[in-house]
Design an enzyme around this catalytic site. Structure first.
Site, PDB file in Angstrom:
ATOM      1  N   GLU A 115       0.826  -1.226   0.000  1.00 28.24           N
ATOM      2  CA  GLU A 115       0.000   0.000   0.000  1.00 28.24           C
ATOM      3  C   GLU A 115       0.851   1.263   0.000  1.00 28.24           C
ATOM      4  O   GLU A 115       2.066   1.217   0.197  1.00 28.24           O
ATOM      5  CB  GLU A 115      -0.942   0.002   1.210  1.00 28.24           C
ATOM      6  CG  GLU A 115      -0.209   0.046   2.533  1.00 28.24           C
ATOM      7  CD  GLU A 115      -0.953   0.828   3.609  1.00 28.24           C
ATOM      8  OE1 GLU A 115      -1.329   1.987   3.338  1.00 28.24           O
ATOM      9  OE2 GLU A 115      -1.111   0.274   4.706  1.00 28.24           O
TER      10      GLU A 115
ATOM     11  N   LYS B 254      -3.052  -1.984  16.350  1.00 23.68           N
ATOM     12  CA  LYS B 254      -2.434  -1.305  17.484  1.00 23.68           C
ATOM     13  C   LYS B 254      -3.507  -0.754  18.394  1.00 23.68           C
ATOM     14  O   LYS B 254      -4.654  -0.565  18.000  1.00 23.68           O
ATOM     15  CB  LYS B 254      -1.455  -0.238  17.017  1.00 23.68           C
ATOM     16  CG  LYS B 254      -2.062   0.924  16.277  1.00 23.68           C
ATOM     17  CD  LYS B 254      -0.998   1.963  16.006  1.00 23.68           C
ATOM     18  CE  LYS B 254      -0.079   1.599  14.860  1.00 23.68           C
ATOM     19  NZ  LYS B 254      -0.783   1.346  13.595  1.00 23.68           N
TER      20      LYS B 254
HETATM   21  N1  PSU Z   1      -1.979   1.927  10.575  1.00 19.29           N
HETATM   22  C1  PSU Z   1      -0.635   2.070  10.548  1.00 19.29           C
HETATM   23  N2  PSU Z   1      -0.053   2.692   9.498  1.00 19.29           N
HETATM   24  C2  PSU Z   1      -0.780   3.176   8.452  1.00 19.29           C
HETATM   25  C3  PSU Z   1      -2.209   3.020   8.495  1.00 19.29           C
HETATM   26  C4  PSU Z   1      -2.759   2.390   9.552  1.00 19.29           C
HETATM   27  O1  PSU Z   1       0.050   1.646  11.449  1.00 19.29           O
HETATM   28  O2  PSU Z   1      -0.207   3.753   7.527  1.00 19.29           O
HETATM   29  C5  PSU Z   1      -3.006   3.510   7.328  1.00 19.29           C
HETATM   30  C6  PSU Z   1      -3.359   2.333   6.396  1.00 19.29           C
HETATM   31  O3  PSU Z   1      -3.284   2.782   5.067  1.00 19.29           O
HETATM   32  C7  PSU Z   1      -4.795   2.039   6.756  1.00 19.29           C
HETATM   33  C8  PSU Z   1      -5.312   3.408   7.076  1.00 19.29           C
HETATM   34  O4  PSU Z   1      -5.535   1.428   5.729  1.00 19.29           O
HETATM   35  O5  PSU Z   1      -4.249   4.042   7.781  1.00 19.29           O
HETATM   36  C9  PSU Z   1      -6.576   3.384   7.894  1.00 19.29           C
HETATM   37  O6  PSU Z   1      -7.096   4.665   8.001  1.00 19.29           O
HETATM   38  P1  PSU Z   1      -8.521   4.874   8.693  1.00 19.29           P
HETATM   39  O7  PSU Z   1      -8.330   4.502  10.132  1.00 19.29           O
HETATM   40  O8  PSU Z   1      -8.786   6.345   8.501  1.00 19.29           O
HETATM   41  O9  PSU Z   1      -9.496   4.008   7.990  1.00 19.29           O
END
Ligand code: PSU
Ligand code: MN
Length: 307
Positions: A26, A160
């Site tokens: 990603e 996390k």
């Molecule tokens: N958790 C991490 N690093 C990240 C993300 C999440 O430790 O970079 C990013 C990923 O791309 C994940 C997104 O899909 O955040 C989720 O965002 P939201 O909680 O706004 O859906």
């Protein structure tokens, strides 16, 4: 109905055509998940890890409105350094295309694009989930609903504790997404190997996970799979240290009224600052570890599909 296909790099196109092992990666982790230059170094290192383990890396992003799988180094550099890049989940892709914008793709968007491209396995660090306090805020990541509708296997290091881990596991159960822990009974908590919650399933080899994937899809379930790979022991942080840091970051986000798509990037950046870079180091180690497992799964899965 014919669906849009992302534009593939030559190497990725060749590997897919040959039914060879490919691992999607990603790009929100590059644009919104880590600071420069660690984001660029990590993106390049993760691609190397995939190669060292026998698969072709396909980093996924939107570049000038084009859906892409497999990026040039210069494109990774531009994403890593640009400030105003969009964070796109699956629902944001169409508008990014119309506006000819560049975007980092979240787990949800990357799964969707991987599926359109014909890539079965995707490695990342952490997936989004149900946020703490979701009973008030309703903040549940689109990553979870995407896992319930798109047939991509996502390798992560668990969830996390910026998130509510128990509610995230409940939500995945509702979405019919198998949660498989690799080599452990517990669902890991990203920075730490334990979370206090049992994973639904445990498998101990990349080959077994690939077989379970194969079976899962042959059953016509239509959902993705979540593979939880604990952070390597020597890179893991202590629960006491990181839990306090996360609690401080979550409180600050609440006080400042940060929500919707800004919340996760804010928390990640704040935790990195408050931990004086310790969280970033752990994050880099676990992403590489996930890329290695995903590549080994891809090798096994491509052999199974050819049978
Ligand atoms: N958790 C991490 N690093 C990240 C993300 C999440 O430790 O970079 C990013 C990923 O791309 C994940 C997104 O899909 O955040 C989720 O965002 P939201 O909680 O706004 O859906
Ligand atoms: Mn959210």
């Amino acid at each position: 109905m014919s669906l849009l296909k992302p534009k593939l790099s030559r190497e990725v196109a060749d590997a897919i055509a040959a039914g060879g092992p490919v691992v999607a990666l990603e790009s929100t982790i590059i644009t919104h998940g880590m600071p420069y230059p660690a984001n660029l170094e990590t993106a390049l290192a993760v691609e190397d890890v995939v190669r060292q383990n026998g698969a072709v890396p396909a980093t996924i992003a939107v570049i000038d409105g084009e859906l892409r799988a497999g990026l040039e180094r210069s494109e990774l550099e531009a994403l890593a350094q640009s400030k105003g890049v969009v964070k796109a989940s699956g629902r944001d892709l169409a508008v990014a295309m119309v506006r000819k914008a560049s975007a980092g793709t979240t787990v949800s968007a990357t799964m969707l694009m991987a599926d359109l491209a014909g890539i079965d396995i995707f490695a990342t660090g952490g997936v989004g989930g149900v946020h703490r306090g979701a009973e008030q805020s309703f903040d549940i990541s689109a990553d979870l609903t995407e896992l319930g509708r798109t047939k991509t296997a996502v390798v992560c290091a668990g969830v996390k504790s910026i998130l509510d881990i128990a509610k995230t596991l409940e939500y995945l159960e509702t979405q019919r997404v198998p949660v498989i822990a690799y080599g452990t009974d517990e669902f890991p908590a990203f920075f730490t190997r334990t979370s206090g919650f049992k994973a639904d399933h445990r498998l101990d080899s990349a080959e077994d996970i690939a077989s379970a994937m194969h079976m899962h899809h042959q059953l016509g379930t239509g959902t993705g799979l979540l593979i939880a790979n604990p952070i390597p022991q020597d890179a893991a942080l202590s629960n006491d240290f990181i839990d306090g840091t996360i609690a401080d970051a979550v409180r600050e986000a609440e006080e400042r009224g940060i929500g919707r798509k800004e919340l996760t990037p804010f928390l990640l950046a704040r935790i990195n600052e408050l931990s004086k870079g310790e969280s970033l180091k752990a994050n880099i180690a676990l992403v590489k570890n996930n890329a290695a497992l995903a590549a080994r799964m891809a090798v096994a899965y491509s052999a199974l599909k050819k049978k």
